[in-house]
Scaffold this active site. Structure first.
Site: not given
Length: 200
Positions: A125, A175
């Site tokens: 991610s 992230h």
């Protein structure tokens, strides 16, 4: 723009980097199901800050290809499948893999410096958020010239950041660091003259 209408063979031919990344992640996950081998892959690939500090530097890279479960894998690979192709088409293979790899790397590096020594993490991610960040750079240069892209990408960026902070067991550091890295690289890659290609 982000609706995939290609056949399987067309997708692989048109977007070889995205296809290869998806294939590698899926293969590694399948291998992780094999008894003994799966434990070995996880133990030697997971991002573990304490072991990185002891010199196991490969753990800056390997977490990008490991996932905590099938849903984790499917969510990340679906995002890459959906949003990766247009960026690969626009930037080219080398620039795309540069965005993806450096975003994933700096996501892990940020996790190492900002999270405690016993922190464990896996997932692509951070690299995928780098792809989102690169789109953010494109909007920075040409949001007015690309209203359709702005209408699609801007809500995705906002929702992704919000969900990062609201969803449990998420590596927030990775992230955000991945997105910032992708944005900064995108600022270097995207020149306003290139935006006209998105109008075709």
């Amino acid at each position: 723009m982000f609706i995939r209408r290609e056949s399987f063979s067309e997708y692989i031919r048109l977007y070889p980097v995205v296809s290869a990344l998806i294939a590698i992640n899926v293969l590694v996950h399948i291998l992780s199901w094999i008894p003994i081998l799966g434990v070995y892959i996880f133990n030697y690939g997971v991002g573990y800050n304490r072991l990185i500090a002891e010199g196991e530097w490969w753990r800056f890279i390997t977490p990008m290809f490991l996932h905590g479960g099938m849903m984790h894998l499917l969510f990340n690979m679906f995002s890459l499948f959906l949003f990766g192709p247009e960026l690969e088409r626009l930037t080219g293979k080398v620039r795309f893999i540069t965005v993806y790899a450096l975003a994933g790397l700096f996501a892990t590096v940020a996790t190492y410096f900002l999270q405690p020594p016993e922190y464990l993490h896996v997932g692509a991610s951070g690299a995928i958020f780098g792809v989102f960040g690169a789109y953010g750079a494109l909007l920075y240069y040409g949001g007015r010239a690309l209203p359709q892209l702005k209408q699609i990408i801007l809500p995705i960026l906002v929702i992704s950041v919000i969900m990062t902070f609201l969803t449990p067991n998420i590596n927030v550091t990775a992230h955000i660091a991945g997105m910032i890295t992708g944005f900064l690289i995108g600022l270097g890659f995207f020149h306003p003259k290139r935006i006209v290609s998105w109008k075709k």
